[in-house]
Design an enzyme around this catalytic site. Structure first.
Site, PDB file in Angstrom:
ATOM      1  N   VAL A  43       1.934   2.860  -5.525  1.00  0.00           N
ATOM      2  CA  VAL A  43       2.661   2.891  -5.698  1.00  0.00           C
ATOM      3  C   VAL A  43       2.947   1.598  -6.857  1.00  0.00           C
ATOM      4  O   VAL A  43       2.952   0.675  -5.241  1.00  0.00           O
ATOM      5  CB  VAL A  43       4.642   3.579  -5.772  1.00  0.00           C
ATOM      6  CG1 VAL A  43       4.873   3.204  -4.824  1.00  0.00           C
ATOM      7  CG2 VAL A  43       5.455   3.817  -6.979  1.00  0.00           C
ATOM      8  N   CYS A  44       3.537   1.401  -7.776  1.00  0.00           N
ATOM      9  CA  CYS A  44       3.438   0.180  -8.418  1.00  0.00           C
ATOM     10  C   CYS A  44       2.312  -0.737  -8.747  1.00  0.00           C
ATOM     11  O   CYS A  44       1.378  -0.894  -8.981  1.00  0.00           O
ATOM     12  CB  CYS A  44       5.056  -0.622  -7.474  1.00  0.00           C
ATOM     13  SG  CYS A  44       6.006  -1.819  -8.309  1.00  0.00           S
ATOM     14  N   ALA A  45       2.465  -1.998  -7.613  1.00  0.00           N
ATOM     15  CA  ALA A  45       1.723  -2.786  -6.773  1.00  0.00           C
ATOM     16  C   ALA A  45       0.395  -2.407  -6.133  1.00  0.00           C
ATOM     17  O   ALA A  45      -1.107  -2.819  -6.103  1.00  0.00           O
ATOM     18  CB  ALA A  45       2.160  -4.052  -6.829  1.00  0.00           C
TER      19      ALA A  45
END
Length: 187
Positions: free
Chosen positions: A102-104
């Protein structure tokens, strides 16, 4: 059958994503092992101290049904720079385990060579740097790879992981206990 998940934690990880994934998976009855890249407390991106269950070296050779990476730019950079994490991801991918980020953190999957020819999403800028055009959806499942955009999608991400590991009924049970309005149903 009991399911097991590994959540590697690196200094600078996004605490909202790490805690949400660990918490919701545990609510579903999944055995979650939160493993720090090094022994001791992990300082998350907003200064929250996270106490991993163990160090990564203690569980690196174990088999998990899911390896889920929380984001946070600094945490993802540390995960991507750790040869143990890349090898663990490649080994679990080859064994047919679910891989989530998730995310980066989807950049870690790209760095491990797991996103070639796959659809994925991430926080803006993290996949493009690896030559991957991100999808617009908040959560993308492509084969055994599950990716999500950021802290605001962490709950949807975790619930989708529960669907994949335990089925829709278990995910609905967990989500019901969260008191999310029906319009926000994640699956």
């Amino acid at each position: 059958m009991s399911r097991r998940a590994l959540v590697p934690l690196a200094h600078g990880c996004e605490e909202l994503e790490a805690v949400t994934v660990i918490d919701l998976l545990r609510r579903a009855g999944i055995e979650v092992v939160a493993a720090g890249l090094a022994p001791g407390v992990v300082q998350a991106s907003r200064g929250v101290s996270l106490n991993p269950d163990t160090a990564l070296d203690a569980v690196a050779e174990e088999r998990f049904d899911l390896v889920a990476l929380p984001g946070g730019a600094a945490g993802a950079e540390r995960l991507e720079g750790d040869a143990r994490v890349l090898e663990l991801l490649q080994r679990h991918y080859a064994a047919g385990a679910w891989i989530g980020a998730v995310c980066a953190a989807p950049r870690v999957l790209a760095g491990a060579g797991l996103l070639a020819g796959r659809r994925a999403t991430a926080f803006p800028g993290h996949l493009e740097a690896h030559g991957v055009e991100p999808a617009a959806e908040p959560v993308v499942v492509d084969g055994p790879i599950v990716t999500s955009r950021g802290p605001g999608t962490a709950m949807d991400f975790a619930l989708r992981l529960i669907v994949l590991l335990c089925g829709e009924d278990k995910a609905a049970e967990v989500e019901s206990g969260l008191q999310r309005p029906p319009a926000h149903r994640a699956f």
